[in-house]
Design a protein around this motif. Structure first.
Motif, PDB file in Angstrom:
ATOM      1  N   MET A  10      51.877 -18.682  -0.371  1.00 30.70           N
ATOM      2  CA  MET A  10      52.083 -17.230  -0.363  1.00 30.70           C
ATOM      3  C   MET A  10      52.062 -16.749  -1.817  1.00 30.70           C
ATOM      4  SD  MET A  10      55.074 -17.066   2.565  1.00 30.70           S
ATOM      5  CE  MET A  10      54.902 -15.323   2.977  1.00 30.70           C
ATOM      6  N   ASP A  11      50.989 -16.111  -2.182  1.00 26.42           N
ATOM      7  CA  ASP A  11      50.736 -15.743  -3.574  1.00 26.42           C
ATOM      8  C   ASP A  11      51.445 -14.431  -3.927  1.00 26.42           C
ATOM      9  OD1 ASP A  11      49.768 -15.218  -6.074  1.00 26.42           O
ATOM     10  OD2 ASP A  11      47.656 -15.484  -5.573  1.00 26.42           O
ATOM     11  N   TYR A 157      51.601 -11.189   4.461  1.00 33.78           N
ATOM     12  CA  TYR A 157      51.035 -12.351   5.146  1.00 33.78           C
ATOM     13  C   TYR A 157      51.171 -12.246   6.667  1.00 33.78           C
ATOM     14  CZ  TYR A 157      49.842 -14.733   0.872  1.00 33.78           C
ATOM     15  OH  TYR A 157      49.251 -15.073  -0.325  1.00 33.78           O
ATOM     16  N   SER A 158      51.449 -11.025   7.139  1.00 32.70           N
ATOM     17  CA  SER A 158      51.479 -10.734   8.579  1.00 32.70           C
ATOM     18  C   SER A 158      52.379 -11.677   9.356  1.00 32.70           C
ATOM     19  CB  SER A 158      50.052 -10.775   9.164  1.00 32.70           C
ATOM     20  OG  SER A 158      49.213  -9.849   8.506  1.00 32.70           O
ATOM     21  N   VAL A 230      57.896 -20.748   8.208  1.00 33.13           N
ATOM     22  CA  VAL A 230      57.597 -20.010   6.980  1.00 33.13           C
ATOM     23  C   VAL A 230      58.769 -20.244   6.031  1.00 33.13           C
ATOM     24  CG1 VAL A 230      57.206 -17.730   5.967  1.00 33.13           C
ATOM     25  CG2 VAL A 230      56.279 -18.277   8.239  1.00 33.13           C
ATOM     26  N   LEU A 255      53.566 -21.656   6.003  1.00 31.79           N
ATOM     27  CA  LEU A 255      53.462 -20.798   4.824  1.00 31.79           C
ATOM     28  C   LEU A 255      54.624 -21.136   3.902  1.00 31.79           C
ATOM     29  CD1 LEU A 255      52.810 -17.354   6.564  1.00 31.79           C
ATOM     30  CD2 LEU A 255      51.169 -18.498   5.069  1.00 31.79           C
ATOM     31  N   THR A 257      56.307 -20.249  -0.301  1.00 29.30           N
ATOM     32  CA  THR A 257      56.198 -19.610  -1.607  1.00 29.30           C
ATOM     33  C   THR A 257      56.336 -20.655  -2.716  1.00 29.30           C
ATOM     34  OG1 THR A 257      58.575 -19.157  -1.703  1.00 29.30           O
ATOM     35  CG2 THR A 257      57.156 -17.426  -0.800  1.00 29.30           C
TER      36      THR A 257
END
Length: 286
Positions: A10-11, A157-158, A230, A255, A257
């Motif tokens: 996750m950018d 990121y929905s 996530v 996902l 970070t």
């Protein structure tokens, strides 16, 4: 990322850039209409190297976004009363639209009393009780900058939150608690965990969304992560290390970070966005 990593990164840097670009445009538009440049006041007590670096970075980012900065430095020996007086003066200054007290403050200062000296309409870092109540009740106000940044990253990121189980590890008043409130407002089922939680891993392994905000390097490892979860690492420790053991968690998560480059840039982006919004409201340009 290692070859065995399966999670999508996750950018936060890229998402934050888009937010700052919009804030920059909004600041320019506000100045064109009113002649006023949004102004963020930063207050630093003492000379902690990390805090000094953070404040300078925020000032630099503000300048690039067309936001003026005012900086107040107080010595390590400053009292709560002296800090409250400075924050009260800034709150009453119409030329200042947002106020950031760099935290943590020295241990002898009553941090909560200092936060509460910030006028709610200028609390662009979302640290006052008024801001927390607004987040909890879904009323207008400013989100705590890091939790607000986390929510924007999830949106980018929905990540579907309704009906999902979100586990927050950490209960600080400016990170753990408010991010839980914001997740709850998006219809997630929220579990708070902390230092007294028994069998922590049994709870984190249930999380569809896992937020690490505990302040301990590599505290959560991959075996504490539900497959496909996530993972949001809101920690930042010496050596550019987060609260999550990235390599092991990334092999399980869907996902995740990175640290740095994940939540950190989002915090600053939301701070700048909320400073421009505060200026717009104070100037009656809703």
């Amino acid at each position: 990322m290692t070859e065995t990593t399966s999670a999508v990164l996750m950018d936060g840097t890229a998402v934050a850039r888009r937010i700052v670009e919009q804030a920059t445009a909004d600041a320019a538009a506000l100045k064109a209409v009113t002649g006023v440049t949004p102004c963020l006041a930063t207050v630093l007590v003492g000379a902690d190297p990390a805090s000094v670096t953070y404040v300078r970075m925020k000032q630099s980012r503000s300048a690039k976004a067309g936001i003026d900065s005012r900086h107040v430095e107080l010595p390590e020996s400053a009292t709560t009363a002296e800090l409250v007086a400075v924050l009260t003066e800034l709150s009453e200054d119409s030329r200042v639209h947002g106020i950031l007290l760099q935290h943590p403050v020295p241990a002898h200062i009553d941090e909560r009393a200092a936060f509460e000296a910030i006028a709610p309409e200028k609390d662009v870092d979302g640290v006052t009780m008024h801001s927390f109540a607004a987040m909890a009740f879904g009323e207008p106000g400013f989100a705590s900058a890091t939790p607000g940044g986390i929510m924007r990253l999830l949106e980018a990121y929905s990540v579907e939150l309704a009906g999902k189980h979100a586990v927050v590890v950490g209960r600080s008043p400016i990170l753990g608690k408010p991010v839980g409130m914001l997740l709850l407002a998006r219809d997630a089922t929220v579990t708070y965990c902390h230092s007294k939680t028994a069998d922590l891993a049994s709870l984190t392994r249930q999380a569809d969304v896992l937020v690490a905000a505990v302040g301990k390097p590599r505290f959560l490892t991959g075996d504490a992560v539900k497959p496909g979860a996530v993972v949001i690492d809101a920690g930042y420790n010496p050596g550019n290390v987060g609260d999550v053991d990235f390599d092991s968690a990334a092999r399980t998560a869907s996902l995740i970070t990175p640290v740095p480059g994940g939540v950190g840039p989002m915090t600053i982006a939301v701070l700048l966005e909320q400073t421009v919004a505060a200026a717009r409201r104070q100037l009656g340009r809703r």
